[in-house]
Design a protein around this motif. Sequence first.
Motif, PDB file in Angstrom:
ATOM      1  N   ALA A  13       2.266   6.545  -7.009  1.00  0.00           N
ATOM      2  CA  ALA A  13       1.294   7.496  -7.564  1.00  0.00           C
ATOM      3  C   ALA A  13       1.798   8.932  -7.429  1.00  0.00           C
ATOM      4  O   ALA A  13       1.654   9.736  -8.355  1.00  0.00           O
ATOM      5  N   TYR A  14       2.417   9.263  -6.284  1.00  0.00           N
ATOM      6  CA  TYR A  14       2.992  10.604  -6.121  1.00  0.00           C
ATOM      7  C   TYR A  14       4.064  10.873  -7.175  1.00  0.00           C
ATOM      8  O   TYR A  14       4.121  11.962  -7.750  1.00  0.00           O
ATOM      9  N   ALA A  60       0.826  -1.204   0.000  1.00  0.00           N
ATOM     10  CA  ALA A  60       0.000   0.000   0.000  1.00  0.00           C
ATOM     11  C   ALA A  60       0.865   1.262   0.000  1.00  0.00           C
ATOM     12  O   ALA A  60       0.571   2.231  -0.697  1.00  0.00           O
ATOM     13  N   THR A  61       1.948   1.235   0.765  1.00  0.00           N
ATOM     14  CA  THR A  61       2.856   2.387   0.801  1.00  0.00           C
ATOM     15  C   THR A  61       3.543   2.570  -0.548  1.00  0.00           C
ATOM     16  O   THR A  61       3.689   3.695  -1.038  1.00  0.00           O
ATOM     17  N   LYS A  74       1.118   4.114  -3.006  1.00  0.00           N
ATOM     18  CA  LYS A  74       0.883   5.528  -2.700  1.00  0.00           C
ATOM     19  C   LYS A  74       2.028   6.392  -3.218  1.00  0.00           C
ATOM     20  O   LYS A  74       1.795   7.390  -3.905  1.00  0.00           O
ATOM     21  N   TYR A  75       3.257   6.000  -2.910  1.00  0.00           N
ATOM     22  CA  TYR A  75       4.391   6.816  -3.346  1.00  0.00           C
ATOM     23  C   TYR A  75       4.639   6.705  -4.843  1.00  0.00           C
ATOM     24  O   TYR A  75       5.103   7.662  -5.463  1.00  0.00           O
TER      25      TYR A  75
END
Length: 54
Positions: free
Chosen positions: A34-35, A27-28, A31-32
């Motif tokens: 996507a950033y 999940a982390t 998220k990163y």
Amino acid sequence: MSEFRRNNVEVEHKEVQQKSDSSLVAATFIKYAAYIIIFFGFLYFLIRYVFPKF
């Protein structure tokens, strides 16, 4: 005249299951990732469309 009453209160216990390490890492990472994709997309937009107009 003052009476002390004891109320029977039922306490609700909840068990919280924590995510396993692999799902937390995934999940982390998502998220990163996507950033980073959004950041490079913004840079591409600036270089391709904004800077040539100067």
